[in-house]
Design a protein around this motif. Structure first.
Motif, short mmCIF file in Angstrom:
data_model
loop_
_atom_site.label_atom_id
_atom_site.label_comp_id
_atom_site.label_asym_id
_atom_site.label_seq_id
_atom_site.Cartn_x
_atom_site.Cartn_y
_atom_site.Cartn_z
N UNK A 269 0.80 -1.23 0.00
CA UNK A 269 0.00 0.00 0.00
C UNK A 269 0.83 1.27 0.00
N UNK A 270 2.08 1.17 0.48
CA UNK A 270 2.96 2.36 0.49
C UNK A 270 3.13 2.91 -0.92
N UNK A 271 2.94 2.04 -1.92
CA UNK A 271 3.17 2.49 -3.31
C UNK A 271 1.99 3.31 -3.84
N UNK A 272 0.82 3.14 -3.22
CA UNK A 272 -0.39 3.76 -3.79
C UNK A 272 -0.30 5.29 -3.84
N UNK A 273 0.39 5.87 -2.88
CA UNK A 273 0.44 7.33 -2.82
C UNK A 273 1.59 7.94 -3.60
N UNK A 274 2.42 7.11 -4.24
CA UNK A 274 3.62 7.65 -4.90
C UNK A 274 3.34 8.02 -6.36
N UNK A 275 3.83 9.19 -6.77
CA UNK A 275 3.63 9.67 -8.14
C UNK A 275 4.64 9.09 -9.12
N UNK A 276 5.70 8.48 -8.58
CA UNK A 276 6.76 7.99 -9.48
C UNK A 276 6.66 6.48 -9.73
N UNK A 277 5.49 5.92 -9.46
CA UNK A 277 5.30 4.50 -9.78
C UNK A 277 4.03 4.31 -10.62
N UNK A 278 4.09 3.30 -11.48
CA UNK A 278 2.90 2.88 -12.22
C UNK A 278 2.69 1.41 -11.89
N UNK A 279 1.48 1.07 -11.49
CA UNK A 279 1.19 -0.28 -10.98
C UNK A 279 0.15 -0.95 -11.86
N UNK A 280 0.51 -2.09 -12.40
CA UNK A 280 -0.41 -2.82 -13.29
C UNK A 280 -0.71 -4.21 -12.73
N UNK A 281 -1.90 -4.74 -13.02
CA UNK A 281 -2.31 -6.03 -12.44
C UNK A 281 -1.88 -7.25 -13.28
N UNK A 282 -0.58 -7.40 -13.53
CA UNK A 282 -0.02 -8.55 -14.27
C UNK A 282 -0.77 -8.76 -15.59
N UNK A 283 -0.61 -7.79 -16.49
CA UNK A 283 -1.35 -7.83 -17.76
C UNK A 283 -0.44 -7.92 -18.98
N UNK A 284 0.82 -8.31 -18.77
CA UNK A 284 1.79 -8.35 -19.87
C UNK A 284 1.27 -9.04 -21.12
N UNK A 285 0.67 -10.20 -20.96
CA UNK A 285 0.18 -10.94 -22.13
C UNK A 285 -1.33 -10.75 -22.31
#
Ligand code: 8YV
Length: 316
Positions: A269-285
């Motif tokens: 959850x610490x990542x949710x507030x950061x502007x320098x990260x992009x979080x994806x739900x394992x959608x590579x393929x």
């Protein structure tokens, strides 16, 4: 074909499920509650001769031991980390995966993630939607992707496809892998630390094995540094996630684009507030086109096995 009993480990693709159901006798593991799964396997162990899993659940040692009639594991993934390959070898169980068909999608997403993270595309979108543009004016300046030094950890099919794309952005390419690859002009770094030290963006594209678990550790992250970016499209456990989170929170790493996490679908959850990260739900393929090709490969491998023909994409 109906005589082949196929264990489907979790709901992963409706087309694949339908097609498997039409051809074979399908056993859906999730039809039984988690505490009854051992019993479910025991009750159907005489009939289950194939397992179809994916990056969520494959065939571990316990499952293989519970299925004495098992002949083949056909995974709906290129990654093999959820399969006990040694046990399969030992017991003469065949293993197939889905290479090649997903390479382009994963490489496209990797480059997309790098640009998205460095140019803060998602954050800029939120800036517009939330009305802050109207109130506060122009968005802050971001980081250029073209011309950068790109490092690739793992120069397999996907790593090479990322390199090819990055070249079109005029990036210089370096890589680290167990051994130097003979037919490339990319610079080889025998140590990951030296690759990270000499990279602006590090793409994680190697397989997860005992040797590569947490290969991107604190030292590697610090070598990438406060102006460096990490993009992970491989597997979450390749990166020491608590160290990554700490580095991002403390500003020791410039940013991260992540399609995979250590304990999916849990994301720190610490990542949710950061502007320098992009979080994806394992959608590579995760495109309609590619998932269909992956599903067809799984089916064709199983059919080939039943017909005693050569497997299309054998691993074991
Ligand atoms: C899928 C993957 O997310 O191929 C892999 O190794 O991680 C992915 O393509 C997955 O297996 C689909 O269910």
């Amino acid at each position: 074909m109906e005589s082949l009993g196929v264990l489907f480990t979790n709901p992963m693709d409706s087309y694949l499920e339908e097609e498997l159901g039409r051809r074979f006798k399908l056993f859906r593991l999730w039809d039984s509650p988690p505490e009854k799964r051992k019993e479910f396997l025991r009750a159907n162990s005489g009939e289950i001769r194939a397992v179809v899993g994916n990056s969520v659940m494959g065939a571990d040692a316990d499952m293989i031991d519970a299925l004495p009639a098992l002949e083949i594991v056909a995974t709906f993934s290129v990654g093999l980390d959820k399969i006990d390959l040694d046990k399969c070898r030992e017991k003469g169980i065949r293993v197939t995966n889905t290479p090649d068909v997903l390479t382009e999608d994963v490489a496209d997403l990797a480059i997309g993630l790098a640009i998205c993270t460095m140019r803060q595309i998602c954050q800029s979108d939120r800036f517009v939607r939330s009305g802050v543009w109207l109130k506060n004016g122009a968005y802050r300046l971001t980081t250029k992707f073209s011309d950068k030094k790109v490092g690739i950890l793992g120069l397999g099919r996907i790593g090479l496809a990322i390199a090819k794309r990055a070249e079109a952005f005029n990036c210089t390419i370096g890589y680290h892998s167990r051994t130097e690859k003979p037919n490339t002009h990319y610079k080889y770094y025998p140590s990951l630390i030296s690759l990270a030290t000499n990279s602006d963006v590090l793409f994680v594209a190697c397989a997860l094995t005992h040797d590569t678990f947490h290969i991107v550790n604190r030292e590697v992250i610090d070598a990438l540094g406060p102006n460096g970016f990490l993009v992970n499209i491989g597997r979450g456990p390749l990166v020491d996630e608590p160290e990554l989170v700490k580095a991002l929170v403390e500003g020791r790493l410039g940013g991260a684009g992540l399609d995979v996490f250590e304990n999916e679908p849990q994301v720190p959850e610490e990542l949710f507030g950061l502007d320098n990260v992009v979080l994806l739900p394992h959608v590579g393929s995760g495109t309609v086109e590619t998932r269909k090709e992956m599903a067809d490969l799984v089916i064709w491998n199983l059919e080939a096995h039943v017909l005693k023909k050569p497997l299309l994409t054998p691993v074991v």
